[in-house]
Every structure is written in C-alpha cells, then in structure tokens.
Enzyme design. Structure first.
Site, PDB file in Angstrom:
ATOM      1  N   ASP A 150     112.510  36.609  38.079  1.00  0.00           N
ATOM      2  CA  ASP A 150     111.687  35.493  37.614  1.00  0.00           C
ATOM      3  C   ASP A 150     112.456  34.590  36.642  1.00  0.00           C
ATOM      4  O   ASP A 150     113.632  34.825  36.339  1.00  0.00           O
ATOM      5  CB  ASP A 150     110.415  36.055  36.972  1.00  0.00           C
ATOM      6  CG  ASP A 150     109.183  35.211  37.258  1.00  0.00           C
ATOM      7  OD1 ASP A 150     109.326  33.998  37.511  1.00  0.00           O
ATOM      8  OD2 ASP A 150     108.069  35.764  37.215  1.00  0.00           O
ATOM      9  N   ASP A 205     103.479  28.952  41.231  1.00  0.00           N
ATOM     10  CA  ASP A 205     102.703  30.083  41.728  1.00  0.00           C
ATOM     11  C   ASP A 205     101.533  29.645  42.606  1.00  0.00           C
ATOM     12  O   ASP A 205     100.850  28.667  42.318  1.00  0.00           O
ATOM     13  CB  ASP A 205     102.141  30.898  40.564  1.00  0.00           C
ATOM     14  CG  ASP A 205     103.214  31.648  39.807  1.00  0.00           C
ATOM     15  OD1 ASP A 205     104.374  31.671  40.277  1.00  0.00           O
ATOM     16  OD2 ASP A 205     102.905  32.215  38.746  1.00  0.00           O
TER      17      ASP A 205
END
Length: 413
Positions: A150, A205
């Site tokens: 991430d 996202d």
C-alpha cells in the site's frame, strides 16, 4: 547465531539485488483470490482466516481458479521484535504467520499478505520503509506467495523508487512472490510498473455501489461505474505478467444481483485481477454462481491477455469488445441506465479492427457462433443482427467462437 545468520542473509540479499529482476513467469493471467479488507477491515483473526480458506475450497472457489488468500491490514503486532523483524499480533494470530501459511497451503491455496511502502500501514501498524530487504526475507521464510503493498504514510517518498526497491527485495529472496502495487494510480504506475510488479492499482478504493456520490467534505470510495470510466484509456499497458488493477470485487457485499453480475462481467472484460472481498462462509447461492461462472472467468483468464476496448456508447449502453486467443471474442453490452434498454447490433455493419491485439472481428468474412455467458444458451450466429433487451444496471455478455465454413466439412465425391 540467529542474529549472525539473519545478518548474512540480509547482506546477501542486498548484494544480489542490484542485478535482480522480478521473478519470471508470475501472473501470466490476472491473479484470482480473496482479500479480507472489503468485508472485515481490521476485524481479522486466525480462526476466521482458516475458516475462509476452508470456504474457498468447499464453495468451489478454489476449483474455479481463486487461489490467493490475502490478509490485508491489521495482522501485525504494533511493534517489531528486538531484531526489528515484523511479527504477527499474538492475540489475533497466536500460532504466527508461518503456521497460518502452512494451513493455507495445505488447502491447495497460496498465501498473501499486506504491508505499506510508508513508515506505517494505513491502519497505523509498522510499515516497511527502511526495512524492505529484511521484510522480504521474513515473508519468504513464512511461505508468502503474494504481497499487497500500500501507499499510506509516504510523505516525501518517490513512488517509483520505493516500489522498485521492494520489487528488488522480493526478487532477492528467490521466492515467487506476486507483487501487487496499491499506489491508487496517483503516480501513473501503468507507465513504469511492468518491470517492477505483476499488478498495480489504477484508482482509489472501490466501494459497494454502482455510483457513489462524492462527499465534498471528505474521502469517498468509488463506485463500479466510476472505476470503469478510469480504465478506458489504459488497455495498452496491461498484458501477461503486468495487469491494471481496478481494485477488489464487491460482489456479495450488498449491491443487487444485477449490479454484482455487471460488476463481475466488466472486471473480466478488463482483464482485471479477480480478488473477491465477501464473506465466503455465508454467501448466497446467487453470489456463488456469479463468482464461479466458468465462462466469464475464462474471458478474464484468456491467455492473450488483452483488456477490452470500449467500442461504442449509445443511449446509455456501452459496447465492450475483448479479443481472445484463437480468434474468438467476448462482447459485453453494459446498460448504465436506470431502465431497460433495447439493443440491435448488426455484426456485419460493425467491423472491428483492434490494432493493439492485431485482431479483426469481421462477420462478413468469418461466421461466429454466439453464446450468452450468463444463461449458457446459444444465440445463433453473427449472420443475423443481435437483438434483445439489457435490464437496468446489468449486462448482456456473449462469447463469439469462430465457426469453420460448412464447405470444409463436405466430403469429396
């Protein structure tokens, strides 16, 4: 002795890294699996993950092609150990990551894990910044097969350099670990990611919704159609071993069945990684049927590895075309409107020449048989126009297979 051994391995990895490339032959088709985040976020533990591994098998998911079981954020202990190694949260995972990985492998699955390029993960656990080679060796020792990496807490860090460093660290372990860059598309990773990773996120996202209205006062996830729009001009960057990743699937997490079906169909058309994010232990039969549709999965997993072309937009219906190995095609009519839409597609009047794949769809010179991939019913051939109705927020997804001309079958007399 333990400290000396680790030190030797660490410096051996660093020395070999300058020449390292990413592990060859990984993810020649888009990765398929399951990830804990969309449903469970930080509420994960050893018992639940083992149950999910069991469910991947019993539900037919594994046999349909889903093999990576990925722990997302929050598996970590709040601190590293005395040697600065990562360690699992002892309350959530009392047997540790090596034992969990062994259990996952015993089910015929592969083990995936999460960390971050920054100093901390998105949930505030120890990140990898400054520990790339050490952490890569730790993952390899646990039997990790997939790393989701991430991009939180990365202020002042160059994305390309950070991901390149981790890629080299993984390669230096000599273990085949799929590298998933979750950089959200901020630094256009499709322009530089292919030599570094097997897949890279192209957007922020995903959320559980067809279209999610932006929140002007804070962060908002993206709906299915908002993500699709961001993929239109990226198809030239995807291919075997390097995939555009429009984020994980929300199938089974609360959208209507028609929207789940459209979502799954479009991810297959986009040659996207198929990473489920629902509770596999309690999914409905409708959800299971969507996630395990072999025909749609075959489109996603086609070895040619070409992302679909958005060929036409007409009256809220998008026509997407995906060339397949062997000269076949997948066609998806996506209805984005709030009401059903009629389609009348004349194959002979629509000759498609795709320069990216060097493939042509020409019903004037080649006849194709048509099969509906969701009903598995034959729909004639491309000799006639395709007519029908696509329900609201749904798809008509068909497979076009080349037919050998009849004269080739005639016996000589």
């Amino acid at each position: 002795m333990k400290k000396l051994t680790f030190t030797f391995l660490f410096f051996a990895a660093v020395t070999s890294a300058a020449l390292a490339q990413k592990y060859p032959g990984l993810a020649l088709t888009p990765p398929m699996g399951w990830n804990s985040w969309n449903t469970f976020a930080c509420n994960i533990n050893e018992k639940m993950i083992k149950e999910m591994a069991d469910a991947m098998v019993s539900s037919g998911m594994r046999d349909a092609g889903y093999k990576y079981l990925v722990l997302d954020d929050c598996w970590l202990s709040p601190t590293r150990d005395s040697l600065q190694n990562l360690q699992a949260d002892p309350k959530k995972f009392p047997d540790g990551m090596k034992a969990l990985g062994d259990y996952i492998h015993s089910k015929g699955l592969k083990f995936g894990i999460y960390n971050c390029a920054g100093t901390k993960t998105c949930a505030g656990y120890p990140g990898t910044r400054g520990h790339e080679y050490q952490d890569a060796l730790t993952y390899a020792s646990w039997g990790v097969d997939y790393l989701k990496y991430d991009w939180c807490n990365t202020e002042g860090i160059n994305a390309r350099e950070a991901y390149t460093t981790m890629s080299k660290a993984l390669a230096a372990t000599h273990r085949p670990i799929v590298f998933s860059m979750c950089e959200w598309g901020t630094n256009q990773p499709w322009l530089w990611g292919a030599p570094i990773a097997e897949l890279w996120r192209t957007t922020g996202d995903i959320g559980c919704g067809w279209y999610i209205k932006p929140n002007p006062n804070g962060w908002t996830p993206l709906g299915v159609t908002q993500i699709i729009d961001k993929e239109v001009n990226l198809r030239q960057y995807a291919g075997p071993g390097h995939w555009n990743d429009p984020d994980m699937l929300e199938v089974g997490n609360g959208m209507p069945v028609n929207e789940d079906r459209a979502h799954f169909s479009m991810w297959a058309m986009l040659a996207a990684p198929l990473i489920a994010g629902n509770d596999l232990r309690h999914m409905s039969e409708e959800t299971r049927e969507i996630l395990t549709n072999r025909g749609v999965i075959a489109v996603d997993q086609d070895s040619l590895g070409i992302q679909a072309l958005r060929y036409e937009v007409k009256d809220s219906v998008e026509t997407w075309m995906k060339p397949l190995e062997g000269g076949d095609w997948a066609i998806c009519f996506l209805n984005r409107a709030a009401e059903p839409k009629a389609i009348d597609f004349d194959w002979k009047a629509n000759v498609v020449k795709d320069t990216l794949s060097n493939r042509e769809l020409n019903a004037n010179t080649q006849r194709y048989a048509i099969v509906d991939l969701w009903t598995n019913k034959a729909m004639g051939t491309t000799q006639k126009a395709l007519k029908g109705t696509v329900p609201s927020h749904d798809v008509l997804m068909v497979y076009l297979s080349k037919q050998i001309k009849k004269e080739k079958h005639k016996e000589r007399r």
